[in-house]
Motif scaffolding. Structure first.
Motif: not given
Length: 115
Positions: A67-85, A87-95
């Motif tokens: 969550v703190r890493r996502l905050h460093d990119t100015n994104r909410s920690g809720w972006w973790i939930l994109i990993s449930f999509v 293939l695409v979700g994992f790739i987006v989160l990795l980026v």
């Protein structure tokens, strides 16, 4: 090794920002320890006991640093939930996780590189 202790000291701290190095070194160390414990489990016990226990022990620190890493990119920690999509979700989160953090202060605090 001090970065690992720093992450564990912030055990369930979901506020602030984490640099790329802090996140990726923590991930690397956690993966290596899990693999070693898995090998020890297989050789000595013939079951999986130590690896899952370690994974459970570092679950909350892992979520906190993510969550703190996502905050460093100015994104909410809720972006973790994109990993449930699938293939695409994992790739987006990795980026997001490999992207450089926001320079200077952002919505989640001051730049950890400036500290």
């Amino acid at each position: 090794m001090e970065w690992y202790i720093a992450v564990l000291k912030k055990y369930v701290d979901f506020n602030g920002r984490a640099r790329r190095a802090e996140y990726w070194w923590f991930v690397l160390f956690t993966v290596i320890v899990s693999l070693v414990l898995g090998a020890i489990d297989a050789l000595i016990f013939g079951t999986s006991l130590l690896g899952p226990l370690y994974s459970l022990a570092v679950l909350l620190p892992s979520l906190g640093v993510l969550v703190r890493r996502l905050h460093d990119t100015n994104r909410s920690g809720w972006w973790i939930l994109i990993s449930f999509v699938p293939l695409v979700g994992f790739i987006v989160l990795l980026v997001f996780l490999v992207a450089e953090g926001t320079k200077g202060p952002n919505n989640f605090g001051n730049d950890p590189k400036e500290a």
